[in-house]
Design a protein around this motif. Sequence first.
Motif, PDB file in Angstrom:
ATOM      1  N   THR A   1       0.826  -1.215   0.000  1.00 45.35           N
ATOM      2  CA  THR A   1       0.000   0.000   0.000  1.00 45.35           C
ATOM      3  C   THR A   1       0.861   1.266   0.000  1.00 45.35           C
ATOM      4  O   THR A   1       0.556   2.241  -0.689  1.00 45.35           O
ATOM      5  N   LEU A   2       1.956   1.254   0.772  1.00 41.13           N
ATOM      6  CA  LEU A   2       2.752   2.486   0.852  1.00 41.13           C
ATOM      7  C   LEU A   2       3.413   2.801  -0.478  1.00 41.13           C
ATOM      8  O   LEU A   2       3.455   3.960  -0.901  1.00 41.13           O
ATOM      9  N   ASP A   3       3.951   1.779  -1.159  1.00 41.03           N
ATOM     10  CA  ASP A   3       4.570   2.030  -2.466  1.00 41.03           C
ATOM     11  C   ASP A   3       3.549   2.610  -3.444  1.00 41.03           C
ATOM     12  O   ASP A   3       3.883   3.433  -4.295  1.00 41.03           O
ATOM     13  N   LYS A   4       2.309   2.158  -3.324  1.00 44.12           N
ATOM     14  CA  LYS A   4       1.271   2.651  -4.240  1.00 44.12           C
ATOM     15  C   LYS A   4       0.916   4.102  -3.896  1.00 44.12           C
ATOM     16  O   LYS A   4       0.909   4.966  -4.771  1.00 44.12           O
ATOM     17  N   LEU A   5       0.622   4.356  -2.616  1.00 47.81           N
ATOM     18  CA  LEU A   5       0.193   5.716  -2.248  1.00 47.81           C
ATOM     19  C   LEU A   5       1.303   6.736  -2.472  1.00 47.81           C
ATOM     20  O   LEU A   5       1.036   7.901  -2.797  1.00 47.81           O
ATOM     21  N   GLU A   6       2.557   6.309  -2.327  1.00 41.30           N
ATOM     22  CA  GLU A   6       3.662   7.255  -2.539  1.00 41.30           C
ATOM     23  C   GLU A   6       3.814   7.633  -4.023  1.00 41.30           C
ATOM     24  O   GLU A   6       4.584   8.538  -4.344  1.00 41.30           O
TER      25      GLU A   6
ATOM     26  N   ALA B   1       5.202   1.682   9.631  1.00 42.75           N
ATOM     27  CA  ALA B   1       5.088   1.270  11.032  1.00 42.75           C
ATOM     28  C   ALA B   1       6.054   2.035  11.947  1.00 42.75           C
ATOM     29  O   ALA B   1       5.745   2.242  13.110  1.00 42.75           O
ATOM     30  N   GLY B   2       7.189   2.496  11.446  1.00 40.72           N
ATOM     31  CA  GLY B   2       8.081   3.350  12.240  1.00 40.72           C
ATOM     32  C   GLY B   2       8.455   2.720  13.564  1.00 40.72           C
ATOM     33  O   GLY B   2       9.121   1.687  13.607  1.00 40.72           O
TER      34      GLY B   2
ATOM     35  N   ALA C   1       4.195   8.768   4.143  1.00 40.52           N
ATOM     36  CA  ALA C   1       3.669   7.823   5.130  1.00 40.52           C
ATOM     37  C   ALA C   1       4.509   7.859   6.403  1.00 40.52           C
ATOM     38  O   ALA C   1       4.287   7.080   7.314  1.00 40.52           O
ATOM     39  N   GLU C   2       5.477   8.768   6.428  1.00 43.01           N
ATOM     40  CA  GLU C   2       6.337   8.892   7.622  1.00 43.01           C
ATOM     41  C   GLU C   2       5.670   9.891   8.562  1.00 43.01           C
ATOM     42  O   GLU C   2       5.946  11.080   8.522  1.00 43.01           O
ATOM     43  N   LEU C   3       4.753   9.408   9.375  1.00 41.92           N
ATOM     44  CA  LEU C   3       3.970  10.293  10.239  1.00 41.92           C
ATOM     45  C   LEU C   3       4.400  10.119  11.691  1.00 41.92           C
ATOM     46  O   LEU C   3       4.584   8.994  12.149  1.00 41.92           O
ATOM     47  N   SER C   4       4.519  11.225  12.416  1.00 40.28           N
ATOM     48  CA  SER C   4       4.798  11.145  13.853  1.00 40.28           C
ATOM     49  C   SER C   4       3.522  10.692  14.569  1.00 40.28           C
ATOM     50  O   SER C   4       2.420  10.789  14.012  1.00 40.28           O
ATOM     51  N   LYS C   5       3.707  10.240  15.813  1.00 45.78           N
ATOM     52  CA  LYS C   5       2.524   9.816  16.571  1.00 45.78           C
ATOM     53  C   LYS C   5       1.543  10.978  16.729  1.00 45.78           C
ATOM     54  O   LYS C   5       0.323  10.806  16.615  1.00 45.78           O
ATOM     55  N   ASP C   6       2.067  12.171  16.966  1.00 44.74           N
ATOM     56  CA  ASP C   6       1.185  13.339  17.136  1.00 44.74           C
ATOM     57  C   ASP C   6       0.368  13.601  15.880  1.00 44.74           C
ATOM     58  O   ASP C   6      -0.811  13.932  15.948  1.00 44.74           O
ATOM     59  N   ARG C   7       1.038  13.424  14.738  1.00 46.61           N
ATOM     60  CA  ARG C   7       0.325  13.681  13.483  1.00 46.61           C
ATOM     61  C   ARG C   7      -0.744  12.607  13.245  1.00 46.61           C
ATOM     62  O   ARG C   7      -1.841  12.906  12.753  1.00 46.61           O
ATOM     63  N   ILE C   8      -0.438  11.364  13.615  1.00 48.06           N
ATOM     64  CA  ILE C   8      -1.440  10.294  13.472  1.00 48.06           C
ATOM     65  C   ILE C   8      -2.653  10.623  14.343  1.00 48.06           C
ATOM     66  O   ILE C   8      -3.803  10.544  13.904  1.00 48.06           O
ATOM     67  N   ARG C   9      -2.394  11.051  15.597  1.00 46.82           N
ATOM     68  CA  ARG C   9      -3.488  11.399  16.508  1.00 46.82           C
ATOM     69  C   ARG C   9      -4.328  12.548  15.933  1.00 46.82           C
ATOM     70  O   ARG C   9      -5.546  12.514  15.957  1.00 46.82           O
ATOM     71  N   GLN C  10      -3.620  13.525  15.402  1.00 49.26           N
ATOM     72  CA  GLN C  10      -4.309  14.687  14.836  1.00 49.26           C
ATOM     73  C   GLN C  10      -5.220  14.267  13.678  1.00 49.26           C
ATOM     74  O   GLN C  10      -6.376  14.675  13.593  1.00 49.26           O
ATOM     75  N   GLN C  11      -4.683  13.412  12.788  1.00 48.97           N
ATOM     76  CA  GLN C  11      -5.492  12.980  11.631  1.00 48.97           C
ATOM     77  C   GLN C  11      -6.695  12.171  12.080  1.00 48.97           C
ATOM     78  O   GLN C  11      -7.785  12.298  11.528  1.00 48.97           O
TER      79      GLN C  11
ATOM     80  N   GLN D   1      -1.795  14.067   4.302  1.00 50.83           N
ATOM     81  CA  GLN D   1      -0.468  13.429   4.263  1.00 50.83           C
ATOM     82  C   GLN D   1       0.420  14.028   3.168  1.00 50.83           C
ATOM     83  O   GLN D   1       1.381  13.401   2.730  1.00 50.83           O
ATOM     84  N   GLY D   2       0.078  15.251   2.750  1.00 47.78           N
ATOM     85  CA  GLY D   2       0.968  16.003   1.867  1.00 47.78           C
ATOM     86  C   GLY D   2       0.822  15.708   0.392  1.00 47.78           C
ATOM     87  O   GLY D   2       1.573  16.228  -0.434  1.00 47.78           O
ATOM     88  N   GLY D   3      -0.129  14.851   0.017  1.00 56.16           N
ATOM     89  CA  GLY D   3      -0.249  14.452  -1.384  1.00 56.16           C
ATOM     90  C   GLY D   3      -1.031  15.473  -2.202  1.00 56.16           C
ATOM     91  O   GLY D   3      -1.884  16.191  -1.678  1.00 56.16           O
ATOM     92  N   ASP D   4      -0.728  15.510  -3.505  1.00 55.28           N
ATOM     93  CA  ASP D   4      -1.396  16.446  -4.400  1.00 55.28           C
ATOM     94  C   ASP D   4      -2.021  15.663  -5.552  1.00 55.28           C
ATOM     95  O   ASP D   4      -1.328  15.232  -6.475  1.00 55.28           O
TER      96      ASP D   4
END
Length: 433
Positions: A131-136, A164-165, A143-153, A320-323
């Motif tokens: 999935t990550l290779d596809k979405l990127e 998974a980080g 897909a490199e999200l901090s825990k805070d950013r995951i919580r925010q989303q 997640q920054g995508g356009d």
Amino acid sequence: MSHLDAPTVIRTKRDGGVLSDAAIDWVIDGYTHGRVADEQMSALLMAIFLKGMVPAEIARWTAAMVNSGERFDFSDLRRAAAPSRPLALVDKHSTGGVGDKITIPLLPVVMACGASVPQAAGRGLGHTGGTLDKLEAIQGFTAELSKDRIRQQLRDIGAAVFAAGDLAPADRKIYALRDVTATTESLPLIASSVMSKKLAEGARSLVLDVKVGRGAFLKTEAESRELAATMVDLGNANGVPTRALLTDMNCPLGRTVGNSVEVSESLEVLAGGGPSDVVELTLALATEMLDAAGIGDSDPAETLRDGSAMDCFRALVAAQGGDLTCPLPIGTATETVTAPYGGIMGDLDAMGVALAAWRLGAGRARPGEPVQFGAGVRIHRKPGEPVAAGEALFTLYTETPERLPAALAELDGAWTVGDTAPMQRPLIVDRIG
Ligand code: URA
């Protein structure tokens, strides 16, 4: 635990023994922190591949991988839009398929129905896409999200898809090693890999899509059933109610296999169209997820018709920054396979198509290698469809023209055109748990 050493652990498994809890904890911790070398873990993985593991070893190996990192807890979160209710946290994971882009339309569908999805997703593994290779492949998507950013989303839009980080870092290393040491197709290694991430990521319930057939990692239905039962038991034993659908993976899902081509097809599904098998599986898994999350009264199909799933996908990509306004990349070197004569498209071997896409550059042959976002295969005729002589059956895409001959060779023998339609198989084979 100082009496343990890697050669002894490897030898125990090589000779068909059962690893002790202490040996499993030691080797996972040692590998995570660099005290056990890649070549030692490679040998142990091959021994596990060849000799298997008993259920108690799988449970301990999974727990040790969970304990190698953080375990997220989102139970305190509330949606900005509904502050009085806890989040309906649910996730889905597939055991790996060909053309298996289902996460991409599925997440927005369940978001639109009110579920929240914290998804630790993977990159390509073996012949299967990630999935990550596809979405990127979407310009800017990270897909490199901090825990805070995951919580925010999760609070703001109801989903996050992340590498998974810090979750199960042992799996991250072992997953990458399995990908390049021919040790992916192992029941204990698949079950522990999937479930370590899923137990650590903070979902409150889980739906698994366990693949059955030629394009699955495990080749027999009996093995896939055992894998499903093993993972369902692991989830339930660890406080995450888990169920599984067994689904057919003899033929690729949909009409695309690769990275950006699968994103394009997912957008068609989100726009209310797309191939019927992708829509069917998306809705079947959505129904299971919503039921598991206790919000089974919503209608997932309506979210594809009314555009609300598309809106959720746009919100997820933007967060997640995508356009999505940038064109998706597509390989500039192409080759078309045409029908030598007219008839009916016969069986299509998912493994042959997967290997063709991999040869084109959609997957990796070495750890950490970049994938080509524009590499892949378009399937113009699916089994049972009429074919005219000279008509295009497949289009291959890559940025590297010298890859085309090997990819064409993989496709050779993966399809037939004949006089009669092949046997139709149900997409949903069974439900477990
Ligand atoms: N998905 C995973 O996360 N791990 C596997 O081993 C297979 C599919």
